[in-house]
Design an enzyme around this catalytic site. Structure first.
Site, PDB file in Angstrom:
ATOM      1  N   LYS A 103     -63.475   4.087 -85.980  1.00 25.41           N
ATOM      2  CA  LYS A 103     -64.278   3.818 -84.769  1.00 25.41           C
ATOM      3  C   LYS A 103     -64.662   2.339 -84.658  1.00 25.41           C
ATOM      4  O   LYS A 103     -64.679   1.772 -83.569  1.00 25.41           O
ATOM      5  CB  LYS A 103     -65.569   4.641 -84.791  1.00 25.41           C
ATOM      6  CG  LYS A 103     -65.381   6.031 -84.250  1.00 25.41           C
ATOM      7  CD  LYS A 103     -66.673   6.826 -84.280  1.00 25.41           C
ATOM      8  CE  LYS A 103     -66.304   8.299 -84.303  1.00 25.41           C
ATOM      9  NZ  LYS A 103     -67.444   9.184 -84.322  1.00 25.41           N
TER      10      LYS A 103
ATOM     11  N   PRO B 176     -67.314   7.846 -69.734  1.00 25.24           N
ATOM     12  CA  PRO B 176     -66.889   6.540 -70.270  1.00 25.24           C
ATOM     13  C   PRO B 176     -67.575   6.237 -71.596  1.00 25.24           C
ATOM     14  O   PRO B 176     -68.732   6.590 -71.787  1.00 25.24           O
ATOM     15  CB  PRO B 176     -67.335   5.532 -69.204  1.00 25.24           C
ATOM     16  CG  PRO B 176     -67.825   6.308 -68.055  1.00 25.24           C
ATOM     17  CD  PRO B 176     -67.993   7.745 -68.452  1.00 25.24           C
ATOM     18  N   ASP B 177     -66.852   5.598 -72.510  1.00 25.39           N
ATOM     19  CA  ASP B 177     -67.416   5.221 -73.804  1.00 25.39           C
ATOM     20  C   ASP B 177     -68.205   3.914 -73.587  1.00 25.39           C
ATOM     21  O   ASP B 177     -67.624   2.841 -73.383  1.00 25.39           O
ATOM     22  CB  ASP B 177     -66.279   5.019 -74.822  1.00 25.39           C
ATOM     23  CG  ASP B 177     -66.818   4.917 -76.236  1.00 25.39           C
ATOM     24  OD1 ASP B 177     -67.826   4.210 -76.447  1.00 25.39           O
ATOM     25  OD2 ASP B 177     -66.235   5.539 -77.127  1.00 25.39           O
TER      26      ASP B 177
ATOM     27  N   PHE C 171     -73.092   3.727 -83.864  1.00 25.26           N
ATOM     28  CA  PHE C 171     -73.412   4.761 -84.848  1.00 25.26           C
ATOM     29  C   PHE C 171     -72.283   5.786 -84.862  1.00 25.26           C
ATOM     30  O   PHE C 171     -71.579   5.945 -83.859  1.00 25.26           O
ATOM     31  CB  PHE C 171     -74.734   5.462 -84.489  1.00 25.26           C
ATOM     32  CG  PHE C 171     -75.924   4.866 -85.203  1.00 25.26           C
ATOM     33  CD1 PHE C 171     -76.422   3.628 -84.828  1.00 25.26           C
ATOM     34  CD2 PHE C 171     -76.542   5.544 -86.248  1.00 25.26           C
ATOM     35  CE1 PHE C 171     -77.502   3.068 -85.485  1.00 25.26           C
ATOM     36  CE2 PHE C 171     -77.625   5.001 -86.920  1.00 25.26           C
ATOM     37  CZ  PHE C 171     -78.117   3.768 -86.542  1.00 25.26           C
TER      38      PHE C 171
ATOM     39  N   ASN D 162     -77.111  17.647 -76.835  1.00 28.99           N
ATOM     40  CA  ASN D 162     -76.897  17.629 -78.285  1.00 28.99           C
ATOM     41  C   ASN D 162     -78.256  17.536 -78.969  1.00 28.99           C
ATOM     42  O   ASN D 162     -79.264  17.281 -78.311  1.00 28.99           O
ATOM     43  CB  ASN D 162     -75.951  16.479 -78.662  1.00 28.99           C
ATOM     44  CG  ASN D 162     -76.537  15.127 -78.321  1.00 28.99           C
ATOM     45  OD1 ASN D 162     -77.530  14.716 -78.910  1.00 28.99           O
ATOM     46  ND2 ASN D 162     -75.950  14.440 -77.356  1.00 28.99           N
TER      47      ASN D 162
HETATM   48  O1  C5P Z   1     -66.871   8.383 -80.596  1.00 29.30           O
HETATM   49  P1  C5P Z   1     -68.250   8.745 -81.002  1.00 29.30           P
HETATM   50  O2  C5P Z   1     -69.022   9.428 -79.914  1.00 29.30           O
HETATM   51  O3  C5P Z   1     -68.385   9.475 -82.276  1.00 29.30           O
HETATM   52  O4  C5P Z   1     -68.924   7.310 -81.264  1.00 29.30           O
HETATM   53  C1  C5P Z   1     -70.295   7.160 -81.510  1.00 29.30           C
HETATM   54  C2  C5P Z   1     -70.758   5.800 -81.035  1.00 29.30           C
HETATM   55  O5  C5P Z   1     -70.266   5.556 -79.716  1.00 29.30           O
HETATM   56  C3  C5P Z   1     -72.266   5.730 -80.939  1.00 29.30           C
HETATM   57  O6  C5P Z   1     -72.670   4.390 -81.155  1.00 29.30           O
HETATM   58  C4  C5P Z   1     -72.513   6.162 -79.498  1.00 29.30           C
HETATM   59  O7  C5P Z   1     -73.752   5.691 -79.014  1.00 29.30           O
HETATM   60  C5  C5P Z   1     -71.322   5.538 -78.780  1.00 29.30           C
HETATM   61  N1  C5P Z   1     -70.878   6.267 -77.598  1.00 29.30           N
HETATM   62  C6  C5P Z   1     -70.881   5.636 -76.378  1.00 29.30           C
HETATM   63  N2  C5P Z   1     -70.450   6.280 -75.257  1.00 29.30           N
HETATM   64  C7  C5P Z   1     -70.015   7.537 -75.324  1.00 29.30           C
HETATM   65  C8  C5P Z   1     -69.979   8.211 -76.549  1.00 29.30           C
HETATM   66  C9  C5P Z   1     -70.425   7.544 -77.671  1.00 29.30           C
HETATM   67  O8  C5P Z   1     -71.304   4.483 -76.313  1.00 29.30           O
HETATM   68  N3  C5P Z   1     -69.652   8.148 -74.205  1.00 29.30           N
END
Ligand code: C5P
Length: 404
Positions: A343, A310-311, A329, A212
């Site tokens: 979020k 994973p988030d 963010f 990205n």
């Molecule tokens: O869901 P989204 O990607 O838009 O959320 C953004 C936030 O989640 C940011 O703080 C980003 O660093 C975090 N994020 C994360 N792990 C991911 C995707 C996003 O911690 N796989």
């Protein structure tokens, strides 16, 4: 930076030529800059150089006893300055500062001022490593007025390779800007802050990846701002941020490539962090399969099977202790507030910074940004006009500080 006043004290070292760049950059931003040169500094660069770059007077010892508006020059200059930068700081001037001496215009002005002072020494390696110089360097750091940018290592003008090279303008400038905003307040002293920056890469084979446009500038600005306010900062950064992290002094930097690497590094450091700020643009998906060998063009799939990533921030939220603060963010197009609120709740964050990526001078790669900050109690802070990412970083740190 209109309306701010920076006094620059230049010592007698060849690095004085780099300070011309600092003065020029500050003047272009609208900062009022005045310069005081020692006699030795004028062997390298003339007062006229600085006066021309800053469109303001530059002073030397021959001006010392010329009163301004009937008042001594060192008193006028000392009271005028919001921030005093001493660069290059020589061993001689350092020794005078350590002992409170005042035998020229520059050192008298230091004693006649009360604003924060930023010190950027430069000297030959043997000079820098002398026990007496190191003693003086330790001594000045006991005084909260003095903020320091220790010299780096490299090839010096005296042909030595070693410590003693003045911090680069790219390191000096953000520190000066921070001090102007904070008046030198170290309100984050004693805090450990973990920050992520940049865009992760998810490989299909050794030469192809899903990425990205994130450059890591926002995360780096946060790391600088937190460090300048006295925090102990750890920055986990993706490859896009690698050039910019070279300008980060005093911050522990951990380089990662993929979201899996970032997840591991964040988990390793999370338990020691008082605050964690996930400014990184982490992948949401990755190619379901990664070939260890480069795939021939003919073998590239027509459609790419994807697997979730994973988030990281949502995982960290589950590990969070009550004293910790976790901030995410949200890079958005269109309405930035509604998705950010969603979020904030879904990821169980303490706060979120939502920034538009479809507005001019904002978002990925830009030096400026705008945003809305939301916290879990419904508090909101809007930055509706693009401001520097460093300024936005300070505002976000203030916002986190005020979370109850
Ligand atoms: O869901 P989204 O990607 O838009 O959320 C953004 C936030 O989640 C940011 O703080 C980003 O660093 C975090 N994020 C994360 N792990 C991911 C995707 C996003 O911690 N796989």
């Amino acid at each position: 930076m209109q309306g701010y006043r920076v006094l620059v004290g230049v010592g007698g070292g060849i690095a004085a030529y780099k300070v011309c760049e600092v003065v020029s950059a500050l003047a272009k931003e609208g900062v009022e800059v005045r310069t005081v040169l020692t006699d030795a500094a004028q062997e390298f660069v003339t007062p006229l150089t600085f006066a021309t770059l800053s469109r303001h007077s530059a002073y030397g010892d021959r001006d010392f006893w010329q009163p301004v508006h009937g008042r001594p020059l060192h008193i006028e200059l000392g009271e005028w300055a919001d921030v005093f930068l001493l660069a290059p700081l020589t061993a001689n001037t350092l020794a005078k500062l350590a002992h409170g001496m005042a035998d020229n215009l520059l050192t008298n002005t230091v004693l006649a001022s009360t604003c924060p002072v930023l010190l950027a020494p430069a000297m030959n390696t043997d000079m820098w490593e002398q026990a007496a110089v190191q003693r003086n360097w330790q001594q000045v750091q006991q005084d909260p007025r003095y903020h320091t940018l220790a010299p780096g290592s490299g090839l010096l003008a005296c042909d030595r390779v070693g410590a003693g090279r003045m911090a680069e303008p790219a390191e000096i400038l953000p520190y000066v800007r921070s001090l102007l905003q904070t008046q030198g307040d170290r309100d984050l002293a004693g805090k450990s802050i973990l920050i992520s920056a940049g865009g992760t890469r998810e490989f299909l084979d050794p030469v192809r990846f899903i990425g990205n446009p994130s450059t890591g500038k926002m995360g780096i600005a946060l790391a600088q701002a937190a460090h300048h306010r006295g925090a102990k900062v750890t920055l986990v950064h993706a490859p896009t941020a690698i050039e910019a992290v070279r300008t980060l002094l005093g911050v522990q930097c951990i380089a990662v490539v993929t979201a899996a690497d970032m997840r591991q590094a964040m988990r390793d450091h999370f338990s020691h962090a008082d605050w964690t700020i996930m400014a990184a643009a982490v992948a949401d998906v990755k190619p379901a399969y990664c070939s260890p060998e480069k795939l021939p063009k003919s073998d590239l799939p027509a459609s790419l099977p994807l697997a979730p990533v994973p988030d990281i921030v949502a995982e960290l939220a589950k590990l969070k202790q009550p004293h910790q603060r976790l901030v995410g963010f949200a890079a958005q197009t269109g309405d930035i507030v509604t998705p950010a609120k969603e979020k904030l709740v879904r990821k169980q964050l303490d706060a979120i910074a939502a920034n538009p990526i479809d507005q001019p001078n904002s978002g990925f790669g830009s030096d400026t940004n705008q945003a809305v900050f939301l916290d879990r109690h419904g508090r909101q802070h809007f930055i509706n006009q693009p401001c520097s990412k460093l300024s936005m970083a300070h505002q976000l740190l203030d916002f986190i500080q005020a979370i109850v």
